[in-house]
Design an enzyme around this catalytic site. Structure first.
Site, PDB file in Angstrom:
ATOM      1  N   SER A  69      -7.332   2.794  26.497  1.00 57.50           N
ATOM      2  CA  SER A  69      -6.417   1.652  26.671  1.00 57.50           C
ATOM      3  C   SER A  69      -7.066   0.300  26.398  1.00 57.50           C
ATOM      4  CB  SER A  69      -5.843   1.667  28.088  1.00 57.50           C
ATOM      5  OG  SER A  69      -6.874   1.605  29.042  1.00 57.50           O
ATOM      6  N   LYS A 114      -3.638  -0.810  37.314  1.00 60.96           N
ATOM      7  CA  LYS A 114      -4.136  -1.915  36.498  1.00 60.96           C
ATOM      8  C   LYS A 114      -3.456  -3.226  36.882  1.00 60.96           C
ATOM      9  CE  LYS A 114      -5.235   1.107  32.599  1.00 60.96           C
ATOM     10  NZ  LYS A 114      -4.891   1.517  31.229  1.00 60.96           N
TER      11      LYS A 114
END
Length: 773
Positions: free
Chosen positions: A678, A721
């Site tokens: 990511s 996140k």
């Protein structure tokens, strides 16, 4: 009954024996009290009253410890032995009953009356009883190993039935109470009848002893001496019904088996093994193995079941009491209870709580058990490598025992507990087998009704057990095992949630643990927020609890040493008590930076922010990647670089930049390994920023993978996140368009304070991330 006149006479207590009239025998006298009585007798008329003690173990008897009837005896001889005791020759004269105890020191002195036997009036009946007694006595001597024919010859010439009864009684192996009963019986007829009955019973016992001896003798012909002794013991137990030894163990085990509510098939197995146990010698090694197996079958719950509390309101109250937040998990438990209340037949769900350490996975499982009134058992799977830890060892091995699942069921004592499989992601496999494969049968609702443990051998029903597994990392759980569990993610807590947890749960707990009351230590809200932001950095609350414990210790010291009754901790005082802050609040840059982009990462401790730095220096086109990056992140950097080269003209970058410059991409905290799919758009943004000399907005964080065509692909762990971005002070987050559906999992308080930008292409990322046009 007629009596002579009363007489005052010294008394000599006897231990374990009775002296009858006309008997002549030696006595060894050692007790000082008894010696004094003998000396008194020798100084008067040489007569002493011999009375038996009720309990021969008593060394210094009192009047209550003596029988009331004894024998008047004449002391014919008294000799002192080298060891200090006296050997006395006494002759029994007549029965006597104690009327009164006059004194006990230095010796017993009593007032007694001499008793006279009651003779028989019917001479024919006397002759018949005497003849019957002699016949019984003769048969008794033939069976006895202690008496011989000479003993019988010595009594054949006695014509007086009273004297005959006393002599015969003295030769019989009777209990003291039985011999005393004969002494106290003055009627000669009754005495003869008692002796005939006693001898008849003793003859039966001697006959059984001989029968047992013959049986053992036959067995001994084929075996050694040790086997002979064992068989003799067994034969004695069988004939006398003795419950001691192995016979007693078998009876106790059988009783427990019948009380254990085993199913028919298990009951037949247990009884069969019990039969084997009974036949195998106790010294055999297999005997202990079989016994251990039977005891395990008995100790396992087969039918005992606790009644579930299916009230949804009660469960909701318990879960809210124990945990703040975690709405998704609570909702799932309440759904299970609602369906169970409607159907009464739903199999126990298998939940897997995934999340970083300290977020309350284990304590949540305890709360689930408390909410539905079930027993709770924790099984730790961290570091388990051996398949036998789950399935058990086969009974052929020394020290074999069931696996952890069966051990947990034994501890639970019911068939429907809540079993916590802790750290299921940390099981490993080696040459001893794959324990995760053994867990498949445990966690498969279609199979666990017939779970097979190698030690128990018989199938066991686990379908009513509610399994709750915990793990930190989803990727390390084997795919087949993961497929059998319902995954519930517990990503971490927001600052607001941590404040609630600290105020309502952690602080009261630590105050009680340190002997403080709420009035003695108060932590203000601003201090609590600073403690969370500047002294801890975690997804859970474990370090937060440690810091609160430190505050309590400091407060306890101040309370004891300075006698302060009330301590209030403010934001300013926090530094005095805990020292300088360990973390800087917020990870964002103070100003917009060129060549530095903030990415969002997912770690085992929850989410975290990741600064990616790019340095462009003159060179020959070398690409350097540092920061202990994994293969996936290195490939993301290559893909980002290739995309920028293909779009260099549109991005207003020199198309030959890769030939004239060396590019260095670095991720700080180089000692920490980093990997994941990511970081693509973050690396691309940092590269474009460095090559175009356009700064990256300091308040923007981003996550997403990039393709060679610039497409932004979806990622996982968005909630974690996002929480890390919120903790770091970021205000804008760029996410892939396909991850918009995951925004509803993020707490509303966090969503309201952040701006989410969903993108499909890198051009959109650059538009929102870079300063200027």
């Amino acid at each position: 009954m007629t009596t002579t006149t009363k007489l005052t006479i010294p008394l000599l207590p006897l231990r374990g024996m009775i002296v009858y009239p006309t008997m002549v025998l030696h006595l060894d006298v050692g007790r000082e009290q008894s010696v004094k009585a003998l000396e008194k007798a020798m100084m008067t008329d040489e007569q002493v009253l011999l009375v038996a003690q009720k309990d021969s173990a008593i060394k210094e008897p009192t009047s209550d410890d003596l029988y009331q009837m004894g024998t008047i005896a004449k002391v014919n001889q008294m000799l002192k032995l080298p060891n200090g005791t006296f050997r006395v020759l006494v002759e029994g004269l007549a029965r006597a009953e104690i009327l009164e105890h006059l004194e006990s020191k230095p010796h017993f002195m009593v007032e007694a009356k001499q008793m006279v036997d009651q003779p028989m009036t019917n001479s024919n009946e006397q002759a018949a009883l005497t003849r019957a007694l002699m016949e019984q006595f003769e048969q008794y001597i033939k069976l006895s190993t202690k008496l011989n024919k000479e003993t019988f010859d010595s009594v054949t010439d006695i014509e007086d039935p009273a004297r005959l009864s006393d002599i015969v009684a003295s030769h019989l192996s009777l209990k003291l109470s039985a011999k005393q009963k004969i002494l106290e019986t003055l009627a000669v007829e009754e005495r003869l009848q008692q002796l005939i009955t006693f001898i008849s019973n003793e003859r039966e016992v001697l006959h059984l002893e001989r029968k047992i001896g013959q049986r053992v003798k036959k067995s001994m012909e084929k075996t050694q001496k040790e086997y002979y002794l064992r068989e003799q013991m067994k034969a004695i137990q069988k004939e006398l019904g003795d419950r001691d030894g192995k016979t007693g163990d078998v009876a106790i085990l059988k009783e427990k088996i019948m009380e254990s509510d085993m199913p028919e098939r298990i009951l037949s197995v247990a009884l069969k093994e019990l039969d084997r146990f009974e036949k195998i010698p106790q010294t055999s090694a297999e005997s202990s193995v079989i016994r251990n197996y039977i005891e395990w079958l008995i100790s396992l719950p087969w039918a005992k079941e606790t009644e579930d509390n299916l009230k949804v309101s009660h469960a909701e109250k318990i879960l809210d009491e124990d945990h703040y937040g975690l709405e998704k998990v609570k909702e799932r438990v309440l759904e299970y209870l609602a369906v169970q209340q409607l159907t009464q037949s739903l199999k126990g769900p298998i939940l897997c709580l995934i999340g970083p350490p300290g977020v309350g996975k284990t304590s949540l499982a305890k709360s689930i058990a408390r909410a539905i009134d079930r027993k709770f058992v924790r099984i730790s799977l961290g570091g388990v490598k051996d398949e036998a830890e789950i399935r058990g060892h086969r009974r052929t091995y020394i020290g074999a025992m069931p696996g952890r699942i069966m051990q947990g069921m034994k501890k639970a004592e019911t068939i429907n507990p809540v079993i916590l499989l802790d750290e299921i992601d940390k099981m490993a496999s080696d040459f001893r087998g794959d324990p995760s494969s053994a867990m498949l049968e445990v966690l498969d609702p279609e199979q666990n009704s017939n779970f097979s443990d190698h030690f128990i051998e018989e199938t066991y029903d686990l379908s009513k057990v509610m399994f709750v597994a915990t793990a930190n990392n989803l990727q390390t759980i084997p795919r087949p095992l993961l497929d059998r569990m319902e995954i519930i993610s517990i990503p971490g807590y927001t600052e607001l949630e941590k404040q609630h947890i600290a105020r309502d749960h952690l602080l009261p707990k630590q105050l009680a643990a340190h002997g403080l009351s709420k009035g003695q230590l108060q932590v203000r809200e601003d201090a609590l927020l600073k403690l969370i932001r500047r002294y801890t950095r975690e997804a859970g609350v474990r370090n937060l609890e440690r810091q609160l414990a430190t505050l309590c210790r400091k407060a306890a010291k101040i309370h004891v040493s300075e006698q302060k009754k009330r301590i209030v901790v403010t934001e300013k005082q926090l530094e005095t008590l805990l020292g300088k802050p360990m973390f800087r609040y917020g990870m964002i840059e103070e100003v917009d930076q060129v060549g530095t982009a903030t990415g969002l990462a997912y770690t085992a401790a929850g989410g975290d922010t990741l600064a990616i730095e790019v340095s462009i220096v003159p060179g020959k086109g070398k690409l350097s990647l540092t920061g202990k990056l994994g293969d996936v992140m290195k490939e993301s950097a290559q893909a980002a670089l290739s995309y920028i080269r293909s779009r260099a003209e549109k991005l207003e970058i020199d198309p030959s930049f890769h030939q004239n410059n060396d590019i260095h991409i670095h991720v700080p905290e180089g000692a920490t390994p980093k990997d994941g799919p990511s970081a693509g758009i973050t690396m691309a943004t940092a590269l474009v920023s460095g090559l175009t000399n356009r700064a990256v907005r300091k308040e923007v964080g981003m996550t997403g993978e990039i393709t060679l065509r610039g497409r932004v692909l979806p990622i996982g762990g968005l909630k974690e996140k996002t929480l890390s971005a919120h903790r770091a002070g970021l205000t804008t987050i760029i996410i892939p368009k396909d991850n918009e559906k995951d925004l509803e999992d993020i707490p509303e308080s966090v969503r309201e304070s952040l701006t989410f930008i969903a993108v499909q292409h890198l051009d959109e990322v650059l538009e929102h991330a870079l300063v200027g046009e």
